[in-house]
Design an enzyme around this catalytic site. Structure first.
Site, PDB file in Angstrom:
ATOM      1  N   ARG A 181      30.963  59.356 -46.690  1.00 58.50           N
ATOM      2  CA  ARG A 181      31.738  58.630 -45.678  1.00 58.50           C
ATOM      3  C   ARG A 181      31.639  59.319 -44.324  1.00 58.50           C
ATOM      4  O   ARG A 181      31.671  58.665 -43.280  1.00 58.50           O
ATOM      5  CB  ARG A 181      33.204  58.519 -46.101  1.00 58.50           C
ATOM      6  CG  ARG A 181      33.375  57.561 -47.252  1.00 58.50           C
ATOM      7  CD  ARG A 181      34.792  57.506 -47.767  1.00 58.50           C
ATOM      8  NE  ARG A 181      34.762  57.023 -49.152  1.00 58.50           N
ATOM      9  CZ  ARG A 181      35.784  56.421 -49.749  1.00 58.50           C
ATOM     10  NH1 ARG A 181      36.908  56.227 -49.102  1.00 58.50           N
ATOM     11  NH2 ARG A 181      35.666  56.026 -50.996  1.00 58.50           N
ATOM     12  N   ASN A 199      32.060  51.773 -48.519  1.00 54.89           N
ATOM     13  CA  ASN A 199      31.971  50.967 -49.737  1.00 54.89           C
ATOM     14  C   ASN A 199      31.497  49.566 -49.389  1.00 54.89           C
ATOM     15  O   ASN A 199      31.906  48.992 -48.382  1.00 54.89           O
ATOM     16  CB  ASN A 199      33.326  50.881 -50.428  1.00 54.89           C
ATOM     17  CG  ASN A 199      33.750  52.208 -51.023  1.00 54.89           C
ATOM     18  OD1 ASN A 199      32.983  53.168 -51.026  1.00 54.89           O
ATOM     19  ND2 ASN A 199      34.969  52.251 -51.522  1.00 54.89           N
ATOM     20  N   GLU A 227      45.233  52.140 -58.571  1.00 53.97           N
ATOM     21  CA  GLU A 227      46.187  52.113 -57.457  1.00 53.97           C
ATOM     22  C   GLU A 227      47.470  51.411 -57.857  1.00 53.97           C
ATOM     23  O   GLU A 227      47.437  50.369 -58.515  1.00 53.97           O
ATOM     24  CB  GLU A 227      45.526  51.344 -56.301  1.00 53.97           C
ATOM     25  CG  GLU A 227      46.323  51.338 -55.036  1.00 53.97           C
ATOM     26  CD  GLU A 227      45.660  50.453 -53.986  1.00 53.97           C
ATOM     27  OE1 GLU A 227      44.457  50.149 -54.113  1.00 53.97           O
ATOM     28  OE2 GLU A 227      46.368  50.045 -53.064  1.00 53.97           O
TER      29      GLU A 227
END
Length: 924
Positions: free
Chosen positions: A399, A405, A454
């Site tokens: 990143r 992504n 999550e």
DNA sequence: ATCCTCCCCTAC
DNA sequence: TAAGGTAGGGGAGGAT
């Protein structure tokens, strides 16, 4: 002063523990005899203590129960003399620990099975040297004919935490990477009416006694690969490899898992004590200030860091710290261009469309609009930057180079030529996710599942109950998750879900952040609008064109302006969000509203027959899912992606859909169905009407909406009828006269047009075990069945001994502001829980007829019991008890008892709203 | 006003 | 090569 003191003044009777306590002391004796027999079965593990490391089958929780029942000791934290139970250890750990007592979980189960303590040395995970790993797999490989339903659908049965999972394997340095592992077929249930009967021949690799065995597994690989949707195995092949399919399925799976856990829980959390002890042992409280969150709520958001990468790196510690991407592409190799590919034309069409959209949205001329697309860096050349394989997840090192992504591999390699790739590990994701969820569930079930990695957790009650500070709780929790899963995660805390979520973003990677009340205003000011949940590419671009990039800037717009620009709901939401507000409560229970299956990859038909054949298969897939979720539906929608006439016939991405037009057409049926024939017929009929050349089709999807539960009787008496929203309650009370018998009161209003949505669709609870049936309790997983029963009972018994010192008053009640009715705020006192409902009715009657004034502690016990019924979805009996209470209190007619009734009703309705989002219908 | 259908958008 | 699914919220615009 207790809140309840005003309502229920102390009349001196309370010192004796209350009427109910005295009464139930006798009942408790009956149970103590039974509970005792369930305590310890054998003494096989006398003197043995274990510590469970990582994911195991059975799970750590299940092993804990087994150890307790067979005379052993289970430690939550590792002690020096513990046997370490593990199925797999990350290499990093292996290097740093003694392996002489690392034992496979089969040691426990086999010992119990043979009723004696077996030699642990036969179950060592590692023998002699660290490099010699014992292969330990019993695994099924499927050949190319296997039925799709067996491999691609996740199974979330509550009966076992991870029922169909393959035995964990230690592949070590052996390169078996491209062999697909599948669930043990003997455990798969045949699906009735499955149009694709299983013809799979399976190869069972028996557990080898040898170390370092070498098996040529390649010979079992499928001989043919389904290339396009015209191939009969295509759907299965595609779904097995689709990351998006897995993400979606896992998400649904864990939402259901939370539903199931809540349904089967007694809401006692013994693990809190363990955690509290280790927090007290580890942290000096003076180092922490008391944090204050908005409205005194503590919402936690928890998210695994670059989930797929972290899971993949568990077995590749050598790659840690490097730029990593999870993708199908191996990366790096250039490939000759397929004939007919014209990337620039195709990408140009995408850009044009986006430009037009923005032009309309912003009113700007199209040539003034500047924007980026993810194809900007992809060339038409056959060079090594041409891969259009998508990156599912990338490490923070990647990143840092600008990789994101969803980016194409080619573009990513251009940004970072030394980017390394690792393959998908869909089984691993599920393992880790289960561990994550079950870890949290030890402490609270006030969980809203977002996806497999999550969730939001309402920690308000948990933290007050444990009386620990939020910082140390966060640290210990993250530590535990990392220890159990081998993967890092980040947590954010705030006074609402938005704040918690933004805090997590700030905390990443591998950190925690507390967005306390005093920080919110400054914090939110700097937040970029595109970082707000719900603000995606389109909305962000639109807002940017209006001149706003940050929340602070957007605060200058009025509510009316925002509503006008973005619509009523979205505008209002944004108005709140850019001020750090979020009025939406967490939802702990989800109800499915649609079932769909779509494939927009590999769709290439040569003729209509192939198309129809595929529609049949996809219908069968939808039908199978509907069966799995136990739903039928009224509305069937077919979605078609058709090549735009300007788009090249050969797509830029291999077998991709290219630039398309999308068509959605639906039919409404008169009655709900899941009949595969009807679905197929309707779908084919819609498709034919569109008159599309099958050669031009690029994507097909089938969706069923307006769902109803199978077997939900629409007639009176169904549980669903008790649940209704406020609107309907009002209407019905106007119409209905006072009902006097319990059975009559079951008639409850229901919105005629709305489908029944009170129960969770697709509950996968197992059949009640004989034990569960005998006890008349809801079905439970092995874990909850054993531990909850024991805990409920033993705590119940303990409770009795200290009754006089600890009446059932809950400190939480006075601490929680009344204006937050969404959640069940009170930890449930244990008094009545576990008693049969009719016993409780008898107690209620005796209590009400005792002529005493009601006591807070007794009321609390009743409330706790009734709330437990809500959680266990025992609405039918709850309804009986509530009406019983209503009738009795009315009969007494005294003000104090009427207040009791109002109070109990309010508490029960709060629980109903938390669990079902609806109120229980009560006659007045 | 409220519903329905056909989108679009977002999230993971 | 490559595996671009799936569910939910919401808006526009027409039907009722």
């Amino acid at each position: 002063m207790r809140r309840g003191d005003e309502k229920f003044p102390d009349n001196g009777f309370e010192a004796w523990g209350g009427y109910m306590h005295a009464k139930i002391a006798k009942l408790e004796e009956q149970f103590s005899a039974r509970a005792g027999t369930e305590d310890i079965i054998t003494n096989i593990f006398n003197g043995v203590s274990i510590y469970v490391n990582g994911f195991t089958i059975p799970s750590a929780d299940e092993l804990k129960v087994l150890m307790t029942k067979h005379g052993g000791i289970y430690h939550t934290y590792q002690r020096s003399d513990d046997y370490i139970i593990a199925s797999n250890l990350p290499d990093t750990k292996v290097k740093n620990m003694s392996l002489v007592k690392v034992v496979k979980p089969e040691w426990i189960t086999d010992s119990i099975a043979s009723n004696r303590l077996l030699d642990y040395r036969d179950y060592l995970l590692y023998k002699n040297s660290r490099t010699q790993r014992q292969l330990n797999f019993k695994k099924v490989l499927k050949n190319d004919n296997s039925s799709l339903s067996e491999t691609k659908n996740f199974n979330c049965e509550a009966g076992s935490l991870f029922p169909n999972e393959i035995q964990n394997t230690l592949l070590g340095e052996n390169n078996l990477g491209d062999i697909t592992m599948h669930k043990n077929e003997t455990e798969s249930k045949p699906i009735p009416n499955d149009p694709l009967p299983s013809t799979s021949n399976t190869v069972l690799l028996e557990k080898s006694k040898e170390n370092n065995i070498s098996v040529d597994l390649n010979q079992h690989k499928p001989s043919t690969v389904a290339k396009t949707a015209a191939d009969p195995n295509f759907i299965s092949e595609f779904y097995n490899n689709s990351r998006l399919h897995h993400i979606s399925q896992l998400g649904a799976c864990f939402k259901q898992h939370v539903n199931d856990l809540r349904e089967n829980s007694n809401f006692l959390f013994p693990a809190r004590e363990d955690l509290k002890k280790s927090i007290l042992a580890k942290y000096d409280y003076n180092n922490f200030s008391q944090l204050k969150f908005e409205k005194n709520k503590v919402i936690m958001h928890i998210d695994m860091d670059c989930f797929f990468v972290s899971v993949g790196l568990r077995n590749r510690p050598d790659l840690r710290g490097k730029p990593i991407a999870v993708t199908h592409s191996k990366g790096g190799q250039g490939r000759p261009k397929r004939p007919g590919v014209d990337r620039s034309t195709e990408f140009g069409l995408y850009k044009q469309k986006q430009m037009k959209k923005l032009g309309i949205a912003t009113g700007k001329p199209e040539d003034e609009i500047v924007f980026e697309t993810r194809v900007d860096n992809i060339t038409d050349e056959d060079d090594k930057y041409g891969s259009m394989s998508e990156i599912a997840s990338c490490s923070y090192e990647a990143r840092a180079k600008g990789i994101k992504n969803g980016m194409f591999m080619g573009a990513a390699l251009r940004l970072c030529p030394n980017l390394e790739t690792i393959p998908y590990d869909f089984d691993g994701y599920k393992e880790v996710a289960y561990t994550l969820y079950n870890t949290i569930a030890q402490y609270t079930l006030d969980i809203e599942a977002v996806s497999c990695d999550e969730m939001y957790v309402d920690c308000t009650e948990l933290l007050a109950d444990m009386n620990v500070n939020v910082q140390s709780f966060a640290s210990m929790l993250r530590e535990e998750i990392k220890r159990k899963t081998g993967c890092p995660c980040s947590t954010g805390f705030g006074g609402n879900r938005l704040q918690a979520r933004l805090a997590t973003k700030k905390a990443k990677p591998d950190g925690q952040f507390f967005l306390t009340e005093d920080l919110v205003e400054d914090f939110i000011f700097e937040i970029k609008l595109s970082d707000l949940p719900g603000v995606g590419r389109q909305t962000a671009q639109k807002l940017e064109s209006l001149g706003h990039v940050t929340c602070g800037s957007l605060q200058t717009l009025t509510l009316a302006t925002l509503k006008c620009q973005l619509g009523i709901k979205t505008g209002a939401q944004l108005f709140d969000q850019c001020r750090g507000r979020d009025p939406t409560p967490l939802t702990f229970h989800t109800v499915r509203k649609s079932v769909s299956a779509e494939v927009n990859y590999g769709i290439r038909f040569e003729n209509e027959n192939q198309c129809i054949e595929f529609l049949k298969q996809l219908s069968a897939e939808v039908h199978s899912r509907m069966q799995q979720f136990k739903v039928i539906g009224k509305c069937i929608t077919l979605k078609l992606m058709v090549r735009d006439e300007e788009a090249p016939v050969e797509t830029a991405k291999f077998m991709g859909h290219g630039f398309c037009n999308v068509i959605n057409k639906s039919t409404s049926l008169s009655t709900a169905t899941n009949d595969v024939e009807i679905i197929t017929r309707e779908v084919i009929s819609i498709c034919k009407k569109q008159n599309i050349d099958p050669k031009e089709m690029r994507g097909i999807g089938i969706q069923v909406t307006k769902l109803e539960l199978i077997n939900s009787k629409p007639s009176k008496g169904s549980i669903s009828k008790f649940l209704t929203n406020n609107k309907v309650v009002k209407k019905e009370t106007e119409v209905k006269s006072e009902l006097n018998t319990d059975s009559k009161m079951f008639e409850v209003a229901e919105s005629i047009k709305k489908p029944v949505t009170n129960e969770s669709y697709g509950s996968t609870s197992p059949k009640k075990s004989p034990v569960a049936k005998r006890r008349g309790r809801p079905p439970k997983s092995m874990k909850t069945q054993l531990s909850s029963t024991k805990n409920a009972m033993s705590k119940f018994l303990q409770g009795q001994n200290v009754t006089r010192d600890l009446p059932y008053k809950d400190p939480m009640i006075r601490d929680v502001p009344k204006e937050v009715p969404h959640n069940i705020e009170q930890p449930r006192p244990k008094g009545l829980i576990g008693l049969p409902w009719d016993k409780v009715r008898e107690l209620l009657r005796a209590w009400l007829e005792s002529g005493q004034s009601p006591l807070q502690c007794d009321v609390d016990m009743i409330v706790a019991y009734l709330q437990e019924m809500v959680v266990n979805k025992n609405t039918e009996k709850l309804f009986v008890l509530m009406n019983f209470l209503r009738r009795m209190t009315k009969e007494i007619g005294r003000n104090d008892w009427l207040k009791v009734y109002d109070h109990v009703t309010e508490q029960v309705q709060n629980a109903m709203i938390a669990v079902y989002g609806k109120r229980l219908f009560i006659s007045d």
